[in-house]
Scaffold this motif. Sequence first.
Motif, short mmCIF file in Angstrom:
data_model
loop_
_atom_site.label_atom_id
_atom_site.label_comp_id
_atom_site.label_asym_id
_atom_site.label_seq_id
_atom_site.Cartn_x
_atom_site.Cartn_y
_atom_site.Cartn_z
N ALA A 51 -11.91 -8.57 8.78
CA ALA A 51 -11.95 -8.14 10.16
C ALA A 51 -12.82 -9.13 10.93
N ASN A 52 -12.50 -9.34 12.18
CA ASN A 52 -13.25 -10.31 12.98
C ASN A 52 -14.73 -9.93 13.07
N SER A 53 -15.02 -8.65 13.03
CA SER A 53 -16.39 -8.19 13.20
C SER A 53 -17.31 -8.59 12.04
N VAL A 54 -16.73 -8.91 10.89
CA VAL A 54 -17.56 -9.25 9.73
C VAL A 54 -17.35 -10.69 9.26
N LYS A 55 -16.40 -11.37 9.86
CA LYS A 55 -16.09 -12.73 9.42
C LYS A 55 -17.31 -13.63 9.58
N ARG A 106 -1.19 -3.59 3.64
CA ARG A 106 -0.42 -3.71 4.85
C ARG A 106 -1.37 -4.16 5.94
N LEU A 107 -1.06 -5.28 6.56
CA LEU A 107 -1.97 -5.88 7.52
C LEU A 107 -1.93 -5.17 8.87
N GLY A 108 -3.09 -5.20 9.55
CA GLY A 108 -3.19 -4.61 10.87
C GLY A 108 -3.79 -5.59 11.86
N ASP A 109 -4.59 -5.09 12.78
CA ASP A 109 -5.21 -5.88 13.83
C ASP A 109 -6.60 -6.30 13.40
N GLY A 123 -9.75 -3.96 13.49
CA GLY A 123 -9.82 -3.41 12.14
C GLY A 123 -8.91 -2.22 11.92
N SER A 124 -8.01 -1.96 12.82
CA SER A 124 -7.12 -0.81 12.70
C SER A 124 -5.75 -1.23 12.18
N GLY A 125 -5.03 -0.27 11.62
CA GLY A 125 -3.66 -0.51 11.20
C GLY A 125 -3.50 -1.02 9.78
N TYR A 126 -4.60 -1.30 9.09
CA TYR A 126 -4.52 -1.75 7.71
C TYR A 126 -4.36 -0.53 6.81
N GLU A 127 -3.58 -0.68 5.76
CA GLU A 127 -3.38 0.41 4.81
C GLU A 127 -3.31 -0.13 3.40
N MET A 128 -3.77 0.70 2.45
CA MET A 128 -3.59 0.43 1.03
C MET A 128 -3.20 1.73 0.36
N ASP A 129 -2.96 1.67 -0.95
CA ASP A 129 -2.34 2.81 -1.62
C ASP A 129 -3.32 3.75 -2.31
N PHE A 130 -4.38 3.20 -2.88
CA PHE A 130 -5.30 4.00 -3.68
C PHE A 130 -6.70 3.90 -3.09
N TRP A 131 -7.41 5.01 -3.08
CA TRP A 131 -8.72 5.06 -2.44
C TRP A 131 -9.75 5.65 -3.37
N GLY A 132 -10.98 5.12 -3.25
CA GLY A 132 -12.07 5.64 -4.05
C GLY A 132 -13.07 6.39 -3.21
N GLU A 133 -14.09 6.90 -3.89
CA GLU A 133 -15.20 7.53 -3.19
C GLU A 133 -16.01 6.47 -2.46
#
Length: 126
Positions: A60-64, A101-104, A108-118
């Motif tokens: 994300a641009n905010s952390v680059k 899946r890439l977003g903006d 930082g919105s619109g990105y998606e992945m399949d599996f999530w952790g705590e």
Amino acid sequence: VQLQAYGGGLVQTGGFLRLSCVTSSRTYATYATGWFRQAPGKEREFVAAISWDGERTYYANSVKGRFTISRDYTKSPVYLQMNSLKPEDTAVYYCAAGRLRLGDAETGSGYEMDFWGEGTQVTVSS
């Protein structure tokens, strides 16, 4: 795929932390892995991601320029090195895996992945 994030904590502005994402899944090495965060009252946002082989990274641009994601594709941990931390980096950080899946990158919105952790809490004091 079960994922667990470690390494959060309390740090002062300008400080650093390193987050780790680990899993026992045998197929994990074939997945892209990413980090997302969610601050109180805000939507979840993308932070960074890395391809399964470590060849491609996304930020994300905010952390680059401040955060670095890395992995050895033969091993489980994926790391997020966070330098020059700011109060606005305060959030619960989640690791995720799967197809990215890439977003903006600006929002930082619109990105998606399949599996999530705590998640793991990161707090940056001013």
